[in-house]
Design an enzyme around this catalytic site. Sequence first.
Site, mmCIF file in Angstrom:
data_model
loop_
_atom_site.group_PDB
_atom_site.id
_atom_site.type_symbol
_atom_site.label_atom_id
_atom_site.label_comp_id
_atom_site.label_asym_id
_atom_site.label_seq_id
_atom_site.Cartn_x
_atom_site.Cartn_y
_atom_site.Cartn_z
ATOM 1 N N ASP A 161 0.783 -1.193 0.092
ATOM 2 C CA ASP A 161 -0.058 0.061 -0.027
ATOM 3 C C ASP A 161 0.927 1.247 -0.091
ATOM 4 O O ASP A 161 1.506 1.668 1.062
ATOM 5 C CB ASP A 161 -0.888 0.019 1.282
ATOM 6 C CG ASP A 161 -2.150 1.131 1.305
ATOM 7 O OD1 ASP A 161 -1.695 2.094 0.586
ATOM 8 O OD2 ASP A 161 -2.940 0.840 1.963
ATOM 9 N N HIS A 162 0.847 2.044 -1.124
ATOM 10 C CA HIS A 162 1.656 3.127 -1.259
ATOM 11 C C HIS A 162 1.268 4.354 -0.388
ATOM 12 O O HIS A 162 2.115 5.136 -0.222
ATOM 13 C CB HIS A 162 1.649 3.760 -2.651
ATOM 14 C CG HIS A 162 2.899 4.254 -3.176
ATOM 15 N ND1 HIS A 162 3.909 4.765 -2.307
ATOM 16 C CD2 HIS A 162 3.629 4.262 -4.337
ATOM 17 C CE1 HIS A 162 4.821 5.174 -2.902
ATOM 18 N NE2 HIS A 162 4.823 4.993 -4.275
ATOM 19 N N ARG A 163 0.156 4.312 0.214
ATOM 20 C CA ARG A 163 -0.291 5.185 1.523
ATOM 21 C C ARG A 163 0.872 5.095 2.459
ATOM 22 O O ARG A 163 0.961 6.184 3.415
ATOM 23 C CB ARG A 163 -1.575 5.157 1.686
ATOM 24 C CG ARG A 163 -2.720 5.561 0.692
ATOM 25 C CD ARG A 163 -3.784 5.177 0.871
ATOM 26 N NE ARG A 163 -4.077 3.796 1.303
ATOM 27 C CZ ARG A 163 -5.408 3.416 1.800
ATOM 28 N NH1 ARG A 163 -6.143 4.013 1.813
ATOM 29 N NH2 ARG A 163 -5.459 2.209 1.988
#
EC number: 2.3.1.12
Length: 553
Positions: free
Chosen positions: A525-527
């Site tokens: 998850d790039h967040r």
Amino acid sequence: MSQAIEIKVPDIGDYDAVPVIEVHVKPGDSINAEDALVTLESDKATMDVPSPQAGVVKDVRIKVGDNVSEGSVLVMLEAANEPAAAPAPAAAAPAPAAAAPAPAPAPAAAPAAAPAAGGGGTIEVKVPDIGDYDAVPVIEVHVKAGDTINAEDAVVTLESDKATMDVPSPQGGVVKEVKVKVGDNVAEGTLLLILEGAAASAAPAAAAAAPAPAASAPAPAPAPAAAAPAPAAAPAAAPAAAGVTGKAAHASPSVRKFARELGVDVSRVPGTGPKGRITQEDVQGYVKGVMSGQAAAPAQAAAAGAGGGELGLLPWPKFDFTRFGEVESKALSRIKKISGANLHRNWVMIPHVTNHDEADITELEAFRLQLNKENEKSGIKVTMLAFMIKATVAALKKFPNFNASLDGDNLVLKKYFNIGFAADTPNGLVVPVIKDADKKGVLEISQEMSELAKLARDGKLKPDQMQGGCFSISSLGGLGGTYFTPIINAPEVAIMGVCKSYQKPVWDGKQFAPRLTLPLSLSWDHRVIDGAEAARFNTYFGQLLADFRRILL
């Protein structure tokens, strides 16, 4: 003699404490209708609050950093001379005029768009503010030289990569010359056509049909509104709606800008103004519906009903497959329905990135075979997945962001290590969870995995046996393939996918030697996780599998 009125925050949905991030006016400023007064920023959008009418700012009641909500007073405005004539016929009831400024700007927007129209002189109709686009193609031209058009009639249709929009005429008149053709690229300010203006007759003509009290153009509108605003608006809208095809609603440049700042696709908003024109109130109502979880039913009924839903996709095609041959229809299993919906949500809502790598498991595979030989009598069969679960625990300890979940603006870092593994069953995919994997050895994990997998195949897994996971592993090792993109099992923030191992020649400094290689596919998850951290995690995970003694370090 003009009376100062309070300009308040309009309906902005269910927000009750939206910060002011910019104030655009100060006492003494002369402003026009639709000029931005302040900029507000919610957790979902930034929006300018426009002035409902022109005038002089007498007092600014807020400052940057203040929190406001619907009804908060922003400025005191002394109305300009033209609107000031309106209170005279309604002197007995000045309050209603001030209490309902919102409906007034909508009809006022059309005359404001054509101030340069003299008696019968020609005017240039240009592309209005369309945002940051500088080369938008013209896909349709609706007029030709000699056509007589009314204010708000579409003259061209533009199509950006995100929306299709009609550009309306700011006033009525006769088209003298069309300056663009289909296929041309235009930007804000591009000349579309030359119009011989009928401003002196077109705009007032529409207004004169409703009010009779006075001859001045905008002033008569508030007079009937004091008695019955709704009935006055209804007759005006009814004939307009009758003459509209309903294919595309129109919006003035200021309303388009207002919608854009709220992140609203104006083509989804139903217009309630004349000729289906979209007003600011329409945009605000749409936003309120979305934020309240109603999905703005009136605005999106057509789009959602077409099968595209919120993503604005093309309708899902309907096929009669029996035309091509014999078919059989089977209902989806309950697991497929539930897991399918969850997977779709996770794929759409989580910004996935997948890193592919490989691990040398030559020695580990030899060790695994040795363990299975030693434990042949006990019936415990050690799989490569058991080693991967132990390696995952070690990697999570070294990279704690992978053992986390998002909770609003907070990152929840977990101090426990529960590892899920995808299990294929006749009814669909399930993910049993090995609890406290850090406290268990490879043999114990193998035994528990075997028991959970059997329960999964028999459909007897309990809910708590599929909950509480920190990280998941999806293994296609027994099936084949090389790499794939596993979908993150939310609320986890990463998942490891593995495929079938294969022999690969590797240069050892002197010669090529066959090495057993395991493909790794890490989705994250790039967040929460950055690319560099993901690469380090994958590399470390591969090192653990290549030399399992590192687990002890």
